[in-house]
Design an enzyme around this catalytic site. Structure first.
Site, PDB file in Angstrom:
ATOM      1  N   ASP A 137      -6.053  -3.589  -8.754  1.00 25.20           N
ATOM      2  CA  ASP A 137      -6.999  -2.471  -8.601  1.00 25.20           C
ATOM      3  C   ASP A 137      -8.067  -2.435  -9.700  1.00 25.20           C
ATOM      4  O   ASP A 137      -9.255  -2.224  -9.418  1.00 25.20           O
ATOM      5  CB  ASP A 137      -6.253  -1.126  -8.581  1.00 25.20           C
ATOM      6  N   ASN A 196       0.434  -3.600  -6.337  1.00 26.53           N
ATOM      7  CA  ASN A 196      -0.093  -3.759  -4.973  1.00 26.53           C
ATOM      8  C   ASN A 196       0.018  -5.201  -4.478  1.00 26.53           C
ATOM      9  O   ASN A 196      -0.428  -5.514  -3.386  1.00 26.53           O
ATOM     10  CB  ASN A 196      -1.534  -3.233  -4.855  1.00 26.53           C
ATOM     11  N   LYS A 256       3.961   1.507  -3.529  1.00 27.21           N
ATOM     12  CA  LYS A 256       3.496   0.725  -4.692  1.00 27.21           C
ATOM     13  C   LYS A 256       4.424   0.826  -5.905  1.00 27.21           C
ATOM     14  O   LYS A 256       4.627  -0.151  -6.621  1.00 27.21           O
ATOM     15  CB  LYS A 256       2.091   1.176  -5.094  1.00 27.21           C
ATOM     16  N   THR A 291       0.836  -1.187   0.000  1.00 21.13           N
ATOM     17  CA  THR A 291       0.000   0.000   0.000  1.00 21.13           C
ATOM     18  C   THR A 291       0.875   1.243   0.000  1.00 21.13           C
ATOM     19  O   THR A 291       2.098   1.159  -0.122  1.00 21.13           O
ATOM     20  CB  THR A 291      -1.022  -0.072   1.170  1.00 21.13           C
ATOM     21  N   GLY A 309     -15.329   3.147  -1.997  1.00 15.17           N
ATOM     22  CA  GLY A 309     -14.451   2.111  -2.537  1.00 15.17           C
ATOM     23  C   GLY A 309     -14.131   0.970  -1.579  1.00 15.17           C
ATOM     24  O   GLY A 309     -13.187   0.219  -1.834  1.00 15.17           O
ATOM     25  N   GLY A 328      -8.400  12.044 -11.751  1.00 16.44           N
ATOM     26  CA  GLY A 328      -7.127  11.545 -11.220  1.00 16.44           C
ATOM     27  C   GLY A 328      -6.355  10.817 -12.305  1.00 16.44           C
ATOM     28  O   GLY A 328      -6.948  10.308 -13.280  1.00 16.44           O
ATOM     29  N   ALA A 329      -5.032  10.786 -12.156  1.00 14.49           N
ATOM     30  CA  ALA A 329      -4.202  10.066 -13.127  1.00 14.49           C
ATOM     31  C   ALA A 329      -3.015   9.419 -12.422  1.00 14.49           C
ATOM     32  O   ALA A 329      -1.964   9.211 -13.010  1.00 14.49           O
ATOM     33  CB  ALA A 329      -3.727  11.021 -14.221  1.00 14.49           C
ATOM     34  N   GLY A 330      -3.194   9.105 -11.130  1.00 17.21           N
ATOM     35  CA  GLY A 330      -2.147   8.426 -10.361  1.00 17.21           C
ATOM     36  C   GLY A 330      -2.200   6.924 -10.600  1.00 17.21           C
ATOM     37  O   GLY A 330      -2.813   6.454 -11.575  1.00 17.21           O
TER      38      GLY A 330
HETATM   39  P1  NDP Z   1      -1.514   8.651  -6.306  1.00 19.52           P
HETATM   40  O1  NDP Z   1      -0.735   9.396  -5.296  1.00 19.52           O
HETATM   41  O2  NDP Z   1      -0.812   7.758  -7.258  1.00 19.52           O
HETATM   42  O3  NDP Z   1      -2.331   9.712  -7.205  1.00 19.52           O
HETATM   43  C1  NDP Z   1      -3.022  10.743  -6.574  1.00 19.52           C
HETATM   44  C2  NDP Z   1      -3.936  11.442  -7.579  1.00 19.52           C
HETATM   45  O4  NDP Z   1      -4.753  12.395  -6.875  1.00 19.52           O
HETATM   46  C3  NDP Z   1      -3.194  12.221  -8.657  1.00 19.52           C
HETATM   47  O5  NDP Z   1      -3.944  12.163  -9.852  1.00 19.52           O
HETATM   48  C4  NDP Z   1      -3.170  13.636  -8.075  1.00 19.52           C
HETATM   49  O6  NDP Z   1      -3.075  14.661  -9.040  1.00 19.52           O
HETATM   50  C5  NDP Z   1      -4.549  13.683  -7.442  1.00 19.52           C
HETATM   51  N1  NDP Z   1      -4.673  14.696  -6.384  1.00 19.52           N
HETATM   52  C6  NDP Z   1      -3.961  14.772  -5.233  1.00 19.52           C
HETATM   53  N2  NDP Z   1      -4.366  15.837  -4.502  1.00 19.52           N
HETATM   54  C7  NDP Z   1      -5.363  16.425  -5.219  1.00 19.52           C
HETATM   55  C8  NDP Z   1      -6.182  17.572  -4.987  1.00 19.52           C
HETATM   56  N3  NDP Z   1      -6.041  18.311  -3.900  1.00 19.52           N
HETATM   57  N4  NDP Z   1      -7.121  17.883  -5.907  1.00 19.52           N
HETATM   58  C9  NDP Z   1      -7.255  17.123  -7.022  1.00 19.52           C
HETATM   59  N5  NDP Z   1      -6.496  16.047  -7.309  1.00 19.52           N
HETATM   60  C10 NDP Z   1      -5.567  15.708  -6.409  1.00 19.52           C
HETATM   61  O7  NDP Z   1      -2.640   7.880  -5.482  1.00 19.52           O
HETATM   62  P2  NDP Z   1      -3.419   6.534  -5.903  1.00 19.52           P
HETATM   63  O8  NDP Z   1      -3.730   6.623  -7.349  1.00 19.52           O
HETATM   64  O9  NDP Z   1      -2.691   5.364  -5.394  1.00 19.52           O
HETATM   65  O10 NDP Z   1      -4.766   6.642  -5.029  1.00 19.52           O
HETATM   66  C11 NDP Z   1      -5.804   7.536  -5.383  1.00 19.52           C
HETATM   67  C12 NDP Z   1      -7.039   7.281  -4.511  1.00 19.52           C
HETATM   68  O11 NDP Z   1      -7.562   5.980  -4.765  1.00 19.52           O
HETATM   69  C13 NDP Z   1      -6.770   7.349  -3.000  1.00 19.52           C
HETATM   70  O12 NDP Z   1      -7.906   7.937  -2.386  1.00 19.52           O
HETATM   71  C14 NDP Z   1      -6.699   5.906  -2.585  1.00 19.52           C
HETATM   72  O13 NDP Z   1      -7.087   5.704  -1.244  1.00 19.52           O
HETATM   73  C15 NDP Z   1      -7.727   5.290  -3.530  1.00 19.52           C
HETATM   74  N6  NDP Z   1      -7.498   3.857  -3.758  1.00 19.52           N
HETATM   75  C16 NDP Z   1      -8.441   2.964  -3.336  1.00 19.52           C
HETATM   76  C17 NDP Z   1      -8.266   1.625  -3.532  1.00 19.52           C
HETATM   77  C18 NDP Z   1      -9.317   0.667  -3.058  1.00 19.52           C
HETATM   78  O14 NDP Z   1      -9.065  -0.548  -3.069  1.00 19.52           O
HETATM   79  N7  NDP Z   1     -10.506   1.113  -2.683  1.00 19.52           N
HETATM   80  C19 NDP Z   1      -7.070   1.086  -4.197  1.00 19.52           C
HETATM   81  C20 NDP Z   1      -6.129   2.118  -4.628  1.00 19.52           C
HETATM   82  C21 NDP Z   1      -6.348   3.446  -4.397  1.00 19.52           C
HETATM   83  P3  NDP Z   1      -1.620  15.166  -9.572  1.00 19.52           P
HETATM   84  O15 NDP Z   1      -1.242  14.237 -10.679  1.00 19.52           O
HETATM   85  O16 NDP Z   1      -1.889  16.552 -10.024  1.00 19.52           O
HETATM   86  O17 NDP Z   1      -0.677  15.106  -8.401  1.00 19.52           O
END
Ligand code: NDP
Length: 279
Positions: free
Chosen positions: A104, A88, A67, A63, A247, A129-131
């Site tokens: 995921d 993960n 990751k 987590t 989620g 989002g694009a993480g």
């Molecule tokens: P990452 O850190 O890889 O990506 C974070 C994303 O959020 C990026 O796109 C980032 O944008 C954006 N972001 C961060 N802060 C803000 C803000 N203030 N306003 C708008 N956008 C923002 O995280 P993950 O992709 O790993 O996780 C994302 C979400 O998904 C989390 O809430 C996590 O808990 C959830 N999740 C849930 C899972 C489940 O099993 N239910 C599994 C995996 C994740 P930028 O590119 O501009 O930084």
């Protein structure tokens, strides 16, 4: 021979639901295993993970914030991990090599389709989002047959990079998202499904989204759960979404996928989800 050893790596890790979930699944399936939580700050992740697998560790969930490091540490990567660019799940193979996997995308689709009966085929979908999570999910949404996928991210370049990787120009496009107002999102029209894959809720940051994105027959789904999901879910309800989900079901499905990956048997997930939702 002792029970097989598994763990979850992350930092912090005390809050992780993985030990509880894996123990429930193991009891349900009659499988003996030892499953611990391992605090792995990113600067020590490699050392800690290598030591775990060198001492007979068989598999690990991974987590935040480890990751990407898990993905890089592995010797081989499944297609799901390659698509997400983060892992993960880590598994020690019979030949000793470490395999990276990502559950995921599959976990989200299963929760949406099988638990909530959300239609995806031929739908118009907005992904915020694009993480790492968004990357995994975007591929899975295309595989599930969505007609149009619009990507919006605070940092536009990341959305563009994801759209390029998806290489489906007729189905995928990006929208600007101005954090101080509506940016290009107010010109996107309404969606059948809006997915929040940002970490804004987890970080306690506000997101500004136009109500015009929501259709009164549409669904909103936050990948986050608990308190972190409340602001987006409240926004979606206020904007008139027909159905709104968090989620937690996705989390349980992704955990079940890793359990099945390791043990070859799929546990029942409804009971685990009911227990997690109990106050
Ligand atoms: P990452 O850190 O890889 O990506 C974070 C994303 O959020 C990026 O796109 C980032 O944008 C954006 N972001 C961060 N802060 C803000 C803000 N203030 N306003 C708008 N956008 C923002 O995280 P993950 O992709 O790993 O996780 C994302 C979400 O998904 C989390 O809430 C996590 O808990 C959830 N999740 C849930 C899972 C489940 O099993 N239910 C599994 C995996 C994740 P930028 O590119 O501009 O930084």
């Amino acid at each position: 021979m002792g029970a097989s050893r598994f763990t979850v790596f992350g930092h912090p890790i005390a809050h992780s639901l993985s030990p509880r979930l894996q123990a429930l699944f193991a009891a349900q399936c009659g499988i003996a295993l030892e499953y611990t939580a391992t605090d792995a700050p990113p600067e020590r992740f490699q050392e800690i993970a290598r030591a775990f697998f060198a001492r007979d560790g068989r598999g690990a969930n991974v987590t935040l914030p480890d990751k990407r490091l898990a993905f890089e540490l592995a010797d081989t990567r499944t297609q799901a991990a390659q698509r997400a660019g983060v892992a993960n799940v880590l598994t020690r193979q019979a030949d000793g090599r470490l395999e990276a996997h990502n559950t995921d995308g599959a976990g989200l689709i299963r929760d949406m389709r099988e638990r909530h009966r959300i239609e995806l085929d031929d739908r118009r979908v907005l992904l915020l989002g694009a993480g790492g999570a968004a990357q995994a999910v975007a591929w899975a949404l295309l595989d599930a047959g969505v007609r149009e996928l619009i990507l919006a991210n605070r940092t536009l370049e990341r959305a563009r990079a994801l759209a390029d990787a998806l290489a489906a120009p007729g189905r995928v496009c990006i929208s600007e998202w101005d954090m101080s107002g509506n940016g290009g999102l107010d010109r996107c029209g309404a969606f059948d499904l809006i997915l929040n894959a940002t970490s804004a809720g987890v970080l306690g940051a506000a997101m500004r989204l136009p109500a015009s994105l929501v259709s009164n027959t549409g669904t909103a789904y936050d990948l986050a759960y608990g308190k972190a999901a409340q602001p987006f879910m409240a926004w979606a309800r206020g904007a008139g979404a027909a159905r709104v989900f968090d989620g937690l079901g996705m989390l349980v499905e992704t955990a079940a996928d890793s359990f099945e990956h390791w043990h070859g048997v799929r546990p029942r997930t409804d009971e685990a989800l009911r227990l997690l939702r109990m106050p």
